[in-house]
Design a protein around this motif. Structure first.
Motif, PDB file in Angstrom:
ATOM      1  N   HIS A  90     -32.871 -14.765  34.349  1.00  0.00           N
ATOM      2  CA  HIS A  90     -32.028 -14.617  35.525  1.00  0.00           C
ATOM      3  C   HIS A  90     -32.908 -14.363  36.746  1.00  0.00           C
ATOM      4  CE1 HIS A  90     -28.785 -14.453  32.619  1.00  0.00           C
ATOM      5  NE2 HIS A  90     -29.545 -13.613  31.943  1.00  0.00           N
ATOM      6  N   TYR A  91     -32.544 -15.006  37.860  1.00  0.00           N
ATOM      7  CA  TYR A  91     -33.380 -15.038  39.053  1.00  0.00           C
ATOM      8  C   TYR A  91     -32.640 -14.453  40.248  1.00  0.00           C
ATOM      9  CZ  TYR A  91     -35.941 -18.369  36.154  1.00  0.00           C
ATOM     10  OH  TYR A  91     -36.628 -18.952  35.123  1.00  0.00           O
ATOM     11  N   PRO A  92     -33.403 -13.974  41.239  1.00  0.00           N
ATOM     12  CA  PRO A  92     -32.745 -13.480  42.460  1.00  0.00           C
ATOM     13  C   PRO A  92     -31.923 -14.583  43.109  1.00  0.00           C
ATOM     14  CG  PRO A  92     -35.069 -12.872  42.425  1.00  0.00           C
ATOM     15  CD  PRO A  92     -34.867 -13.833  41.301  1.00  0.00           C
ATOM     16  N   ARG A  93     -30.746 -14.238  43.562  1.00  0.00           N
ATOM     17  CA  ARG A  93     -29.887 -15.222  44.211  1.00  0.00           C
ATOM     18  C   ARG A  93     -29.839 -14.953  45.712  1.00  0.00           C
ATOM     19  NH1 ARG A  93     -23.727 -15.122  42.912  1.00  0.00           N
ATOM     20  NH2 ARG A  93     -23.716 -16.221  44.915  1.00  0.00           N
ATOM     21  N   THR A  94     -29.573 -16.012  46.439  1.00  0.00           N
ATOM     22  CA  THR A  94     -29.417 -15.904  47.886  1.00  0.00           C
ATOM     23  C   THR A  94     -28.094 -16.543  48.276  1.00  0.00           C
ATOM     24  OG1 THR A  94     -31.800 -15.989  48.266  1.00  0.00           O
ATOM     25  CG2 THR A  94     -30.383 -16.550  50.118  1.00  0.00           C
ATOM     26  N   ASP A  95     -27.306 -15.830  49.054  1.00  0.00           N
ATOM     27  CA  ASP A  95     -25.999 -16.318  49.477  1.00  0.00           C
ATOM     28  C   ASP A  95     -26.086 -16.828  50.910  1.00  0.00           C
ATOM     29  OD1 ASP A  95     -24.740 -15.454  47.062  1.00  0.00           O
ATOM     30  OD2 ASP A  95     -24.772 -13.411  47.849  1.00  0.00           O
ATOM     31  N   PRO A  96     -25.905 -18.140  51.150  1.00  0.00           N
ATOM     32  CA  PRO A  96     -25.962 -18.651  52.517  1.00  0.00           C
ATOM     33  C   PRO A  96     -24.764 -18.207  53.341  1.00  0.00           C
ATOM     34  CG  PRO A  96     -25.312 -20.399  51.013  1.00  0.00           C
ATOM     35  CD  PRO A  96     -25.666 -19.210  50.165  1.00  0.00           C
ATOM     36  N   THR A 108     -31.824  -6.052  30.653  1.00  0.00           N
ATOM     37  CA  THR A 108     -32.838  -7.093  30.759  1.00  0.00           C
ATOM     38  C   THR A 108     -34.220  -6.506  31.053  1.00  0.00           C
ATOM     39  OG1 THR A 108     -32.183  -7.361  33.075  1.00  0.00           O
ATOM     40  CG2 THR A 108     -31.257  -8.912  31.479  1.00  0.00           C
ATOM     41  N   ASP A 109     -35.249  -7.297  30.731  1.00  0.00           N
ATOM     42  CA  ASP A 109     -36.637  -6.914  30.980  1.00  0.00           C
ATOM     43  C   ASP A 109     -37.127  -7.575  32.259  1.00  0.00           C
ATOM     44  OD1 ASP A 109     -36.757  -5.518  28.528  1.00  0.00           O
ATOM     45  OD2 ASP A 109     -37.232  -7.385  27.450  1.00  0.00           O
ATOM     46  N   ARG A 140     -28.860  -4.286  41.172  1.00  0.00           N
ATOM     47  CA  ARG A 140     -27.524  -4.827  40.897  1.00  0.00           C
ATOM     48  C   ARG A 140     -27.472  -5.687  39.635  1.00  0.00           C
ATOM     49  NH1 ARG A 140     -28.327  -6.367  45.976  1.00  0.00           N
ATOM     50  NH2 ARG A 140     -28.307  -8.566  45.367  1.00  0.00           N
ATOM     51  N   HIS A 141     -28.633  -6.036  39.101  1.00  0.00           N
ATOM     52  CA  HIS A 141     -28.653  -6.984  37.978  1.00  0.00           C
ATOM     53  C   HIS A 141     -29.513  -6.493  36.821  1.00  0.00           C
ATOM     54  CE1 HIS A 141     -27.346  -9.426  41.418  1.00  0.00           C
ATOM     55  NE2 HIS A 141     -26.699 -10.145  40.533  1.00  0.00           N
ATOM     56  N   ARG A 142     -29.255  -5.291  36.383  1.00  0.00           N
ATOM     57  CA  ARG A 142     -30.019  -4.732  35.270  1.00  0.00           C
ATOM     58  C   ARG A 142     -29.569  -5.294  33.921  1.00  0.00           C
ATOM     59  NH1 ARG A 142     -33.006  -0.409  36.990  1.00  0.00           N
ATOM     60  NH2 ARG A 142     -32.357   0.627  38.928  1.00  0.00           N
ATOM     61  N   HIS A 143     -28.354  -5.811  33.871  1.00  0.00           N
ATOM     62  CA  HIS A 143     -27.781  -6.261  32.600  1.00  0.00           C
ATOM     63  C   HIS A 143     -27.586  -7.772  32.580  1.00  0.00           C
ATOM     64  CE1 HIS A 143     -26.828  -2.154  31.126  1.00  0.00           C
ATOM     65  NE2 HIS A 143     -26.786  -1.901  32.426  1.00  0.00           N
ATOM     66  N   CYS A 144     -27.710  -8.334  31.407  1.00  0.00           N
ATOM     67  CA  CYS A 144     -27.520  -9.770  31.220  1.00  0.00           C
ATOM     68  C   CYS A 144     -26.056 -10.134  31.473  1.00  0.00           C
ATOM     69  CB  CYS A 144     -27.920 -10.158  29.795  1.00  0.00           C
ATOM     70  SG  CYS A 144     -27.592 -11.889  29.387  1.00  0.00           S
ATOM     71  N   THR A 201     -37.246  -5.622  50.127  1.00  0.00           N
ATOM     72  CA  THR A 201     -35.861  -5.160  50.253  1.00  0.00           C
ATOM     73  C   THR A 201     -34.917  -6.046  49.453  1.00  0.00           C
ATOM     74  OG1 THR A 201     -36.308  -4.256  52.460  1.00  0.00           O
ATOM     75  CG2 THR A 201     -34.008  -4.665  51.897  1.00  0.00           C
ATOM     76  N   ALA A 202     -35.152  -7.368  49.515  1.00  0.00           N
ATOM     77  CA  ALA A 202     -34.310  -8.295  48.752  1.00  0.00           C
ATOM     78  C   ALA A 202     -34.469  -8.073  47.250  1.00  0.00           C
ATOM     79  CB  ALA A 202     -34.671  -9.730  49.116  1.00  0.00           C
ATOM     80  N   LEU A 203     -35.704  -7.924  46.782  1.00  0.00           N
ATOM     81  CA  LEU A 203     -35.936  -7.700  45.355  1.00  0.00           C
ATOM     82  C   LEU A 203     -35.360  -6.360  44.903  1.00  0.00           C
ATOM     83  CD1 LEU A 203     -39.588  -9.013  44.904  1.00  0.00           C
ATOM     84  CD2 LEU A 203     -37.491 -10.042  44.001  1.00  0.00           C
TER      85      LEU A 203
END
Length: 314
Positions: free
Chosen positions: A166-172, A148-149, A137-141, A129-131
């Motif tokens: 670019h990597y998945p981000r996590t918001d605390p 992006t690929d 939401r992050h298809r573009h650079c 679900t996170a991925l």
């Protein structure tokens, strides 16, 4: 922050058994090899939902690799007991109507079944679900705007134009059960929530801020209460879309409630009997058991409260 003197909370979305096998992600052959192995299990996700298997208790319908999976850029979720787990995204283009993700048709969301799945499947669906949210939401650079690929088994998006990764981000985010000197629990209704829906207070950690400072700030900003005796109780992923919920218990130093109207419609202190009565007569709705909020409330209550209607807060 005080040191916790008891076991941390058992949280539904903190459970996992699959080894994420980060080293395997870096090998471009990992996903291709997994797709050739009939033992591999594939979790299909569509519009943020996954197909449920028939029967009780709740479980997901994980299938073997199928023709066409390679073209969907599978995400490598990890390995458990020698079995590789992948996720494939079958979400159709936005312009194509899709009824398969509608409630009650065999497709379920993490919100609905996260607390009912076993440890392995709860961890798999939480990660997928996170991925899913991140990729959509992050298809573009963010540097140049190029598409992006997907690389490293779905855990990195690489820009073909400038080479950036670019990597998945996590918001605390922090969430806290505040109790006063009379052992009453503070519950509030958010400004945009339905009447009667209540929960403990929560908010995002701001840039340059500690978790403890965020808890104190959020409570004071939202209801005007000052706190101390802050105790960490546990944390769990909350991929709606990309949070990590950090749960606390705290004691109120002041009890006068001054709700911020931009955030809070109403707030009140509850005794155990008052809350039980309100839940029983339907005048108050609590978060569902998949949420850390419900667990914090029931820890204070010292036992389970009746099931709420299907509404969720963090």
């Amino acid at each position: 922050m005080s040191r916790a003197d008891e076991t941390l909370l058992d949280l539904a979305l903190s459970r996992a058994t699959v080894d994420r096998s980060a080293r395997e992600r870096a090998d471009d052959a990992t996903v291709a090899q997994a797709l050739e192995d009939p033992r591999t299990r594939v979790l299909v996700i569509r519009d943020g939902r996954s197909r449920a298997a028939a029967g009780d208790p709740a479980s997901l319908d994980l299938r073997a690799p199928a023709p066409g999976d390679a073209a969907r850029s599978p995400w490598f979720l990890g390995r458990h007991d020698g079995v590789a787990y992948l996720a494939v995204d079958e979400t159709p283009p936005a312009s194509v109507p899709d009824a398969a993700g509608a409630p009650g048709d065999g497709w379920v969301s993490l919100r609905e079944v996260g607390a009912e799945l076993d440890d392995t499947q709860a961890g798999l669906l939480t990660t997928a679900t996170a991925l899913h949210g991140w990729h959509h939401r992050h298809r573009h650079c963010p540097r140049c705007g190029a598409v992006t690929d997907v690389v490293q088994g779905g855990w990195v998006r690489r820009c073909p134009a400038d080479g950036s990764e670019h990597y998945p981000r996590t918001d605390p985010a922090v969430i806290v059960a505040v109790v006063d000197g009379d052992d009453r629990l503070l519950l509030a209704t958010g400004s945009g929530w339905p009447d009667g829906r209540v929960s403990v207070l929560a908010g995002f950690v701001e840039a340059g801020e500690t978790m403890e400072a965020a808890v104190a700030r959020e409570v004071h900003e939202e209801v005007g209460v000052e706190i101390d005796d802050l105790v960490f109780r546990g944390d769990q992923p909350w991929p709606f879309p990309a949070s990590l919920m950090l749960g606390f218990r705290a004691r109120a130093r002041t009890t006068v409630l001054t709700p911020d109207p931009a955030e809070i419609r109403s707030a009140a202190w509850y005794t155990r009997q008052e809350l039980a009565d309100h839940v029983a007569d339907g005048s108050r709705t609590l978060p569902t058991r998949v949420s850390i909020a419900r667990v914090l409330i029931e820890e204070w209550f010292s036992g389970p409260l009746p099931e709420p209607r299907r509404e969720v807060s963090p």
